[in-house]
Design a protein around this motif. Structure first.
Motif, PDB file in Angstrom:
ATOM      1  N   GLN A   1       0.818  -1.209   0.000  1.00 47.85           N
ATOM      2  CA  GLN A   1       0.000   0.000   0.000  1.00 47.85           C
ATOM      3  C   GLN A   1       0.857   1.267   0.000  1.00 47.85           C
ATOM      4  O   GLN A   1       0.373   2.341  -0.283  1.00 47.85           O
ATOM      5  N   PHE A   2       2.104   1.096   0.397  1.00 43.40           N
ATOM      6  CA  PHE A   2       2.982   2.255   0.485  1.00 43.40           C
ATOM      7  C   PHE A   2       3.971   2.311  -0.662  1.00 43.40           C
ATOM      8  O   PHE A   2       4.603   3.308  -0.887  1.00 43.40           O
ATOM      9  N   GLU A   3       4.139   1.175  -1.369  1.00 42.49           N
ATOM     10  CA  GLU A   3       5.285   1.069  -2.271  1.00 42.49           C
ATOM     11  C   GLU A   3       5.312   2.153  -3.352  1.00 42.49           C
ATOM     12  O   GLU A   3       4.280   2.734  -3.696  1.00 42.49           O
TER      13      GLU A   3
ATOM     14  N   VAL B   1       8.377  -2.760  -4.495  1.00 39.42           N
ATOM     15  CA  VAL B   1       8.864  -3.743  -3.527  1.00 39.42           C
ATOM     16  C   VAL B   1       8.693  -5.127  -4.149  1.00 39.42           C
ATOM     17  O   VAL B   1       7.596  -5.475  -4.586  1.00 39.42           O
ATOM     18  N   SER B   2       9.764  -5.906  -4.233  1.00 38.20           N
ATOM     19  CA  SER B   2       9.675  -7.230  -4.849  1.00 38.20           C
ATOM     20  C   SER B   2      10.828  -8.102  -4.380  1.00 38.20           C
ATOM     21  O   SER B   2      11.917  -7.597  -4.087  1.00 38.20           O
ATOM     22  N   ASP B   3      10.582  -9.419  -4.322  1.00 38.57           N
ATOM     23  CA  ASP B   3      11.624 -10.345  -3.869  1.00 38.57           C
ATOM     24  C   ASP B   3      12.765 -10.463  -4.861  1.00 38.57           C
ATOM     25  O   ASP B   3      13.865 -10.882  -4.515  1.00 38.57           O
TER      26      ASP B   3
ATOM     27  N   MET C   1      15.482   2.291  -5.370  1.00 41.62           N
ATOM     28  CA  MET C   1      15.286   1.849  -3.983  1.00 41.62           C
ATOM     29  C   MET C   1      14.043   0.980  -3.902  1.00 41.62           C
ATOM     30  O   MET C   1      13.327   0.831  -4.893  1.00 41.62           O
ATOM     31  N   SER C   2      13.808   0.379  -2.708  1.00 41.82           N
ATOM     32  CA  SER C   2      12.549  -0.334  -2.474  1.00 41.82           C
ATOM     33  C   SER C   2      11.815   0.480  -1.428  1.00 41.82           C
ATOM     34  O   SER C   2      12.198   0.471  -0.262  1.00 41.82           O
ATOM     35  N   TYR C   3      10.788   1.189  -1.844  1.00 43.81           N
ATOM     36  CA  TYR C   3      10.105   2.093  -0.912  1.00 43.81           C
ATOM     37  C   TYR C   3       8.974   1.372  -0.191  1.00 43.81           C
ATOM     38  O   TYR C   3       8.001   0.963  -0.807  1.00 43.81           O
TER      39      TYR C   3
END
Ligand SMILES: [Zn+2]
Length: 616
Positions: free
Chosen positions: A5-7, A368-370, A391-393
């Motif tokens: 929800q934040f990414e 955001v991801s693995d 970045m990964s936010y």
């Protein structure tokens, strides 16, 4: 709520190439290969001319012509190669197992290495030839952007060996210092730690065990620290051999190079950082005189964590429970961007508009991801001269800080986008100016906007950590390394002597604020074992205090500040740090006052935290 929800958004790099199989990518790749081939053919001429380098003059018109052509060609090839390389590494950041990208990265690296090799003789000619020849070259537009770096290279002239000696040294380094560095990497990546937690013993790699340092549970922090310490204690002989060999090799090299003029072990790192010795000495002296600022920060942390004296395992502890609520507060990507934009716009509207440009063009990767690689960085495409932020936010306050930091780097690149590329290569000492400036601007606004006391304390907690890191930890590393070189010049050191030296350096920085010193830090810190660079420490403290010094000018200079700031950033790749400071800030880095003023800003933050805790 989950992280998605934040990414942040996905970046858009198709303006460069749609993918690795696109006709545009293939066309650039073919172009690069052709150019590298041609450059290789031309390089033979310079190998031959190097033999009579001392006799060259401005009358060697044909050679000047050929050199200018070679310089122009290699610069063109470099732009194409860098562009392809950035595209590929961006792909790999988002998906580390992209097989085609991995292969391409290896191929590109090889091409770029052979490009650099082809340029070696010409570089040596420009370093060693009489001034009249170099002057004739510098009149050519192809060389203009390289003027500063050639000038810097020529300062190194008294320390150059003969061509065959230089080549031998480069070749022997592979199985010399580089091999020692590889040994360290191999040991640290295979070392297993046993973390003893209540009721269980967990086996894990070094990185994960070291990660316990950030746990809110003190027992876990201690267990992680002891596990890392125990693991390294089995490797002391190996690490001592590495440090003795690396320092010994460098000292031997400096002795061989220093036959005409004495070469000190700090000279090379200082030259690379573009600062002089007296600047470093002045800064370090002021830092040491102000050790109380970092120590006060630690005492406050101890009080907040309700611990008598912190251990080395507590240095990265999160803020205490009372602040936890604020720490869990999350911010959506859009809100974070809005915050950064308005903080930047406070400095100048154009700086705010820059954030809009970054967002509108989708130059920020924040998903955001693995499959994504960890970490954050800023890069740029050499052809379009446009920056990218990676970045990964996930919405934490730390992520907001990272976003501000990386956008600061991007702004630095953005204001230099019309300069020739070689004038944009700034040294490590100046690299963090724009990023730390941006972080400070944003954290100031966050602090003003924070609604609750715990939110404010939370923001300042990070500043206490910076005070400790840059005013105590980095200086301890610097003192350790300096003394190591002094001692190593006499003889090799035993593991116990390394530990003693490290404890002594920590004590010198931390005083009585810690319950014990991190005596095996000489084993666990990668930076001491890198083959490519020595003294990978003082530039951090320099960068931090320099950026704060720039920030201090914001209020002092008022409306004039912005253009001075932009001009300062634009000169970071073509001037020494002292010149940049003198020209754009009107300050003398050799004067203790500049450093004192920066430290005063840190002191104010520490005092501000004390205001929340109360008492003396
Ligand atoms: Zn940075």
């Amino acid at each position: 709520m989950n992280d998605s929800q934040f990414e942040g958004p996905r970046w858009e790099n198709s303006s460069e190439y749609s993918d690795l199989n696109s006709p545009e990518f293939s066309a650039d790749f073919d172009l690069l290969k052709k150019k590298v081939e041609r450059i290789k053919e031309h390089s033979g001429l310079f190998d031959d001319e190097l033999e009579r380098v001392k006799h060259l003059s401005e009358f060697d018109i044909e050679l000047v012509e050929a050199a200018a052509r070679m310089r122009g060609l290699t610069d063109e090839a470099f732009v194409v190669g860098a562009n392809l390389g950035t595209f590929v590494s961006c792909l790999l950041s988002v998906n580390g197992s992209h097989a085609q990208a991995r292969n391409m990265q290896a191929v590109l690296r090889q091409l770029m290495t052979s490009l650099e090799e082809s340029l070696t003789s010409l570089d040596l000619i420009l370093t060693q030839a009489p001034q009249s020849f170099v002057g004739a070259c510098l009149k050519r537009s192809e060389f203009k952007p390289h003027e500063f770096s050639i000038e810097k290279q020529r300062e190194w002239l008294p320390f150059l060996l003969s061509l065959s000696e230089e080549r031998m040294l480069t070749r022997f380094s592979v199985n010399g210092p580089d091999a020692w560095g590889t040994l360290y990497d191999n040991v640290s990546s295979s070392l297993q730690c046993l973390v003893e937690l209540p009721g269980e013993i967990k086996k894990m790699g070094l990185a994960r065990a070291a990660g316990c340092a950030q746990s809110g549970d003190r027992a876990e922090r201690i267990a992680g620290y002891r596990a890392v310490e125990n693991a390294w204690s089995t490797q002391q002989e190996t690490c001592a051999s590495i440090l003795n060999a690396l320092a010994g090799w460098r000292l031997d090299e400096y002795k061989s190079r220093g036959t005409k003029k004495n070469l000190h072990f700090l000279d090379r790192p200082l030259h690379g950082c573009r600062i002089n010795r007296s600047t470093l000495e002045t800064m370090m002296a002021v830092v040491e005189e102000n050790a109380s600022v970092g120590r006060d920060a630690l005492s406050l942390k101890a009080r907040e964590l309700k611990i008598d004296a912190l251990g080395p395992w507590d240095l990265f502890a999160p803020p205490p429970q009372e602040n936890a609520e604020a720490a869990e507060e999350k911010m959506s990507f859009n809100d974070a961007i809005e915050l950064v934009r308005s903080a930047f716009a406070d400095v100048d509207p154009q700086m705010g508009e820059f954030v809009d440009v970054m967002v509108k063009n989708r130059w920020i990767e924040g998903t955001v991801s693995d499959t994504k690689r960890p970490g954050a960085y800023c890069t740029r495409f050499a052809k379009s001269r446009t920056p990218r932020v990676y970045m990964s936010y996930k919405g934490t306050m730390e992520d907001v800080g990272t976003l501000a930091h990386e956008l600061g780097h991007a702004f630095h690149n953005w204001v230099m986008r019309d300069l020739p590329l070689p004038e944009t290569w700034y040294p490590m000492t100046l690299a963090e100016t724009a990023s730390i400036f941006a972080e400070t601007v944003v954290s100031d606004v966050m602090f003003k906007r924070a609604q609750t006391q715990s939110a404010k304390r939370n923001i300042l907690w990070g500043e206490l950590g910076s005070a400790e890191a840059f005013l105590l930890n980095i200086p301890a590393r610097f003192w350790f390394e300096s003394e190591l070189y002094e001692k190593r010049a006499e003889r090799t050191l035993s593991p116990d002597e390394f530990s003693e030296l490290m404890s002594k350096s920590w004590k010198r920085a931390y005083g009585n604020t810690l319950s014990e010193m991190n005596k095996l830090f000489w084993c666990s810190k990668l930076h001491f074992h890198m083959s490519g660079t020595s003294f990978y420490n003082f530039p951090y403290t320099f960068g931090y205090l320099f950026a704060l010094g720039v920030y201090a000018q914001r209020d002092r200079q008022g409306p004039e500040f912005y253009s001075n700031y932009v001009n300062l950033l634009r000169d970071t790749g073509r001037m020494s740090a002292e010149e940049v400071a003198r020209k754009h800030l009107g300050v003398d880095l050799g004067n203790p006052q500049f450093w004192q003023d920066s430290i005063l800003m840190v002191k104010k933050q520490v005092e501000s935290y004390r205001g929340f805790v109360g008492g003396a």
